[in-house]
Design an enzyme around this catalytic site. Sequence first.
Site, PDB file in Angstrom:
ATOM      1  N   ASP A  10       5.544 -11.953  -3.720  1.00 27.63           N
ATOM      2  CA  ASP A  10       6.445 -12.916  -3.054  1.00 27.63           C
ATOM      3  C   ASP A  10       5.633 -14.056  -2.428  1.00 27.63           C
ATOM      4  O   ASP A  10       6.202 -15.006  -1.887  1.00 27.63           O
ATOM      5  CB  ASP A  10       7.360 -12.222  -2.039  1.00 27.63           C
ATOM      6  CG  ASP A  10       6.614 -11.524  -0.918  1.00 27.63           C
ATOM      7  OD1 ASP A  10       5.363 -11.522  -0.936  1.00 27.63           O
ATOM      8  OD2 ASP A  10       7.282 -10.968  -0.023  1.00 27.63           O
ATOM      9  N   SER A  11       4.301 -14.009  -2.574  1.00 28.69           N
ATOM     10  CA  SER A  11       3.462 -15.160  -2.229  1.00 28.69           C
ATOM     11  C   SER A  11       3.884 -16.376  -3.049  1.00 28.69           C
ATOM     12  O   SER A  11       3.521 -17.504  -2.716  1.00 28.69           O
ATOM     13  CB  SER A  11       1.985 -14.841  -2.476  1.00 28.69           C
ATOM     14  OG  SER A  11       1.804 -14.324  -3.775  1.00 28.69           O
ATOM     15  N   ASP A  65       6.923  -7.411  -6.129  1.00 25.98           N
ATOM     16  CA  ASP A  65       7.261  -7.336  -4.705  1.00 25.98           C
ATOM     17  C   ASP A  65       8.761  -7.241  -4.503  1.00 25.98           C
ATOM     18  O   ASP A  65       9.532  -7.969  -5.139  1.00 25.98           O
ATOM     19  CB  ASP A  65       6.782  -8.607  -3.988  1.00 25.98           C
ATOM     20  CG  ASP A  65       5.434  -8.418  -3.325  1.00 25.98           C
ATOM     21  OD1 ASP A  65       5.061  -7.265  -3.041  1.00 25.98           O
ATOM     22  OD2 ASP A  65       4.759  -9.437  -3.094  1.00 25.98           O
ATOM     23  N   GLU A 114       6.606  -3.771   1.951  1.00 24.53           N
ATOM     24  CA  GLU A 114       5.767  -3.947   3.141  1.00 24.53           C
ATOM     25  C   GLU A 114       6.290  -3.071   4.277  1.00 24.53           C
ATOM     26  O   GLU A 114       7.498  -3.037   4.531  1.00 24.53           O
ATOM     27  CB  GLU A 114       5.816  -5.421   3.596  1.00 24.53           C
ATOM     28  CG  GLU A 114       5.172  -6.356   2.603  1.00 24.53           C
ATOM     29  CD  GLU A 114       5.139  -7.795   3.093  1.00 24.53           C
ATOM     30  OE1 GLU A 114       5.446  -8.049   4.277  1.00 24.53           O
ATOM     31  OE2 GLU A 114       4.804  -8.672   2.278  1.00 24.53           O
ATOM     32  N   LYS A 127       6.480  -2.997  -4.833  1.00 22.62           N
ATOM     33  CA  LYS A 127       5.681  -3.024  -3.596  1.00 22.62           C
ATOM     34  C   LYS A 127       6.597  -3.351  -2.418  1.00 22.62           C
ATOM     35  O   LYS A 127       7.386  -4.294  -2.484  1.00 22.62           O
ATOM     36  CB  LYS A 127       4.550  -4.051  -3.723  1.00 22.62           C
ATOM     37  CG  LYS A 127       3.680  -4.158  -2.459  1.00 22.62           C
ATOM     38  CD  LYS A 127       2.318  -4.773  -2.739  1.00 22.62           C
ATOM     39  CE  LYS A 127       2.312  -6.273  -2.860  1.00 22.62           C
ATOM     40  NZ  LYS A 127       2.754  -7.018  -1.677  1.00 22.62           N
ATOM     41  N   GLU A 155      -3.898  -5.244   3.730  1.00 23.97           N
ATOM     42  CA  GLU A 155      -4.180  -6.689   3.846  1.00 23.97           C
ATOM     43  C   GLU A 155      -4.751  -6.988   5.221  1.00 23.97           C
ATOM     44  O   GLU A 155      -4.172  -6.578   6.250  1.00 23.97           O
ATOM     45  CB  GLU A 155      -2.886  -7.490   3.607  1.00 23.97           C
ATOM     46  CG  GLU A 155      -3.098  -8.996   3.773  1.00 23.97           C
ATOM     47  CD  GLU A 155      -1.984  -9.858   3.185  1.00 23.97           C
ATOM     48  OE1 GLU A 155      -1.086  -9.314   2.509  1.00 23.97           O
ATOM     49  OE2 GLU A 155      -2.036 -11.086   3.417  1.00 23.97           O
TER      50      GLU A 155
END
Length: 270
Positions: free
Chosen positions: A51-52, A90, A120, A118, A187
């Site tokens: 999602d970057s 993501d 978070e 993925k 991260e």
Amino acid sequence: MSTHRKAGAVTLTNLKKMKRAGEKFVCLAAYDACFAGVAARAGVEVLLVGDSLGMVLQGHDSTLPVTMNDMIYHMNCVKRGNEGALLMGDMPFMSYASESQTLQNAAALMRAGAQVVKLEGGAWIANTTRLLAERGIPVCAHMGLTPQSVNRIGGFHVQGRDTSQARSIIEEAQLLEESGASLLLLECVPVALAKTITELLEIPVIGIGAGPETDGQIMVLHDVLGISPITPKFVKNFLTESEDGIPGAVKAYVTAVKNGRFPAREHCFH
Ligand code: KIV
């Protein structure tokens, strides 16, 4: 390159074997077919549709505006260009807030080509991890600096610097492994913390800004090429040392991770 490309495709089993053999693996966040092909041919084992993309492709100042439709579109693009890397996608901000939403959105991402999703979070994603794992959807848990929580954290800062925060990151990482996570991504955490977690867990641990001791490394393509608007301490522009343009830069990144030259001391938090 080791034998894991034999059948033309990287699997989670390959990554676990690499961890056990002490062989580093390489991950890259990429968002389209052409770059996916370049990366896979350069030897990247895991391609992340991250999602970057909200920051590097769409120009937002965080990942929060990214939608499921964005993720599905880019996953489809990457899948078409990929040549055997494991595909991870993501789950964007608020796409795993409830059980039914999680199942629906993870299924959509898998149908678009993801082989791992993925998420978070720490302890609070343990139930979600179990829910997905039990239904055959492999989960990578993303801990440390979690950009979707940037507003709560108060900025893109290193996590786990004090002892109590480091202890909870360790405990929560273990909980996520017990809950069925297949991979862990750390991260922006200090090198010593990443090393401890990598040694404690059986699942492969991927690092970004987490030092050289994790089993795998990940970078955002635009950082490898030195074209991101911001350049955090933990990134390196590999294009400057390439004799073959963009493919050479990606290959240089792969080689540097494999032979332990990246990340170097100047890319790490201590
Ligand atoms: O979204 C992304 O690209 C990521 C990486 C920076 C790890 O999560």
